[in-house]
Write an enzyme that holds these catalytic residues in place. Sequence first.
Site, short mmCIF file in Angstrom:
data_model
loop_
_atom_site.label_atom_id
_atom_site.label_comp_id
_atom_site.label_asym_id
_atom_site.label_seq_id
_atom_site.Cartn_x
_atom_site.Cartn_y
_atom_site.Cartn_z
N PHE A 133 0.85 -1.19 0.00
CA PHE A 133 0.00 0.00 0.00
C PHE A 133 0.89 1.25 0.00
O PHE A 133 1.87 1.31 0.74
CB PHE A 133 -0.90 -0.03 1.24
CG PHE A 133 -1.98 1.01 1.22
CD1 PHE A 133 -3.09 0.85 0.40
CD2 PHE A 133 -1.89 2.13 2.00
CE1 PHE A 133 -4.09 1.81 0.37
CE2 PHE A 133 -2.88 3.10 1.98
CZ PHE A 133 -3.99 2.94 1.17
N ASP A 204 1.12 -4.97 8.45
CA ASP A 204 0.01 -4.04 8.32
C ASP A 204 -1.26 -4.88 8.19
O ASP A 204 -1.42 -5.62 7.22
CB ASP A 204 0.23 -3.15 7.09
CG ASP A 204 -0.81 -2.05 6.99
OD1 ASP A 204 -1.94 -2.25 7.48
OD2 ASP A 204 -0.50 -1.00 6.38
N TYR A 229 -11.09 2.08 11.15
CA TYR A 229 -12.31 2.45 10.41
C TYR A 229 -12.70 1.46 9.33
O TYR A 229 -13.69 1.66 8.65
CB TYR A 229 -12.15 3.85 9.79
CG TYR A 229 -10.89 4.03 8.96
CD1 TYR A 229 -10.83 3.56 7.66
CD2 TYR A 229 -9.77 4.64 9.50
CE1 TYR A 229 -9.68 3.71 6.90
CE2 TYR A 229 -8.60 4.79 8.75
CZ TYR A 229 -8.57 4.32 7.45
OH TYR A 229 -7.43 4.46 6.72
N LYS A 230 -11.94 0.39 9.13
CA LYS A 230 -12.29 -0.59 8.09
C LYS A 230 -13.19 -1.66 8.70
O LYS A 230 -14.29 -1.36 9.09
CB LYS A 230 -11.02 -1.11 7.44
CG LYS A 230 -10.32 -0.01 6.64
CD LYS A 230 -9.00 -0.40 6.01
CE LYS A 230 -8.45 0.77 5.19
NZ LYS A 230 -7.07 0.56 4.77
N ARG A 385 -13.28 -3.15 -6.86
CA ARG A 385 -12.99 -3.87 -5.62
C ARG A 385 -14.26 -3.99 -4.77
O ARG A 385 -15.00 -3.01 -4.63
CB ARG A 385 -11.91 -3.11 -4.87
CG ARG A 385 -11.30 -3.85 -3.72
CD ARG A 385 -10.13 -3.06 -3.15
NE ARG A 385 -10.59 -1.87 -2.46
CZ ARG A 385 -9.91 -1.26 -1.48
NH1 ARG A 385 -8.74 -1.75 -1.10
NH2 ARG A 385 -10.37 -0.19 -0.91
C1 LIG Z 1 -6.27 1.71 4.49
C2 LIG Z 1 -4.83 1.40 4.63
C3 LIG Z 1 -3.98 2.27 5.32
C4 LIG Z 1 -4.51 3.58 5.78
O1 LIG Z 1 -3.62 4.33 6.52
P1 LIG Z 1 -4.13 5.68 7.21
O2 LIG Z 1 -2.96 6.20 7.88
O3 LIG Z 1 -5.28 5.31 8.08
O4 LIG Z 1 -4.65 6.57 6.12
C5 LIG Z 1 -2.68 1.86 5.56
N1 LIG Z 1 -2.22 0.68 5.08
C6 LIG Z 1 -3.01 -0.15 4.37
C7 LIG Z 1 -2.48 -1.44 3.86
C8 LIG Z 1 -4.34 0.19 4.11
O5 LIG Z 1 -5.12 -0.61 3.40
#
Ligand SMILES: *Cc1c(COP(=O)(O)O)cnc(C)c1O
Length: 426
Positions: A133, A204, A229-230, A385
């Site tokens: 990511f 992560d 938040y996911k 997705r």
């Molecule tokens: C959604 C996501 C993030 C989001 O990071 P934020 O700091 O909350 O914006 C980080 N890593 C992965 C793999 C994600 O899918």
Amino acid sequence: MTPTHSPRLLDRAQCLEADQGDPLRELAARFALPSGVIYLDGNSLGALPRHVPERVERAVREQWGTGLIRSWNDAGWIDAPRRAGASIARLIGARADEVIVADSTSINLYKLLSAALALRPDRRVILTESGNFPTDLYIAQGLLEQIDRGHRLVRTGRDRILKALDDQVAVLMLTQVDYRTGERFDLAEITAAAHRVGALVIWDLAHSAGAFQVDLGLAQADFAVGCGYKYLNGGPGAPAFAFVARDHHDGLRQPLTGWLGHAAPFAFEPDYQPASGVGRLLCGTPPVLSLTALEAALEVFDDAEAFGGLAALEAKAACLTDLFIERFEACCGESGLRLITPRDASKRGNQISLAADDPAQGYALMQALIDAGVIGDFRAPDILRFGFAPLYLSRVDVWDAVETLARLIETRAWDDPRWQRRKAVT
Ligand SMILES: *Cc1c(COP(=O)(O)O)cnc(C)c1O
């Protein structure tokens, strides 16, 4: 428990029947989803549990409005990061004192990556996956630029990670579920391989926590981060979590040495002394209202325990994603869309991704789909997705979602200039 392939559901009536026999369906009633919407984006922003608005309102009116500053003590605001951390710990196979809620995933990654490099001072490589990511890659780049001690960020393909592990690697930094394809790494296997060469691992868990079973303890994992938040449903911008295995607590040094990570924040001493354990990952004042929403949302997972907990949720997600694949292949033959998610449910997260032969068409199709009430998202360059949160989705939802997709493809309803315009958030 590894989910097995679920039995074929041949028509909508069979889906309905299977839904009615599913004990987990009671949990869906805990969510306030708008009618006419099939929500396949809980992997980006989880749905709203019904009891959350009232909790947040109480925190605003009573705790803030009436309690005022007394609420840091009286309403337990000051302990919320540790309390929420302990709730999340149960979902990822960690001990209560190994997880804390703070900041964003990006910032927690910065803190932990820095701390992990300091634990391997003789090594100069952060190994990661090329398709990781973007924020993970960017944070590593920014940190290395700042440290300026000759470290390198080495990126390699998913299938070459194990081969690329050697005694130069200080930290292996990976996202367990690929945000594009939904492919899932075997967390225990990769952690063990990294440890064999003396490297530390940062996972992560953005698309893992609350989605399926994760056992950081069993895997003897070092560090992890993830989003509130996911799949945890903490609401937009909910604070994130960080996990540090107990073995690393004492030696952990992180660079954002703010006052709330101090051993005695209210002693107001001139010099920094880290708090014990994961408490030292705190930096500044926590976002109490967001933490209130997250803590309340996590209660749904306590309720899920009565129905088999994450094992049952994982099995249901496997069933929903299997069904989506089956229906997609049955209904959307000449669609210009290709399944890019593994067919083996144990090798994917709660996600299905379809790559579009024509990216512009793919984007427009997703916008038309959202307009028709089936909400997924689009990931550049060419991916539609779909996320499957087993807490609130049913088999009928999946059946109907694919019917809608098939209808839009057949009628070319996506082929309209209004669906081509790119929005800021895709
Ligand atoms: C959604 C996501 C993030 C989001 O990071 P934020 O700091 O909350 O914006 C980080 N890593 C992965 C793999 C994600 O899918």
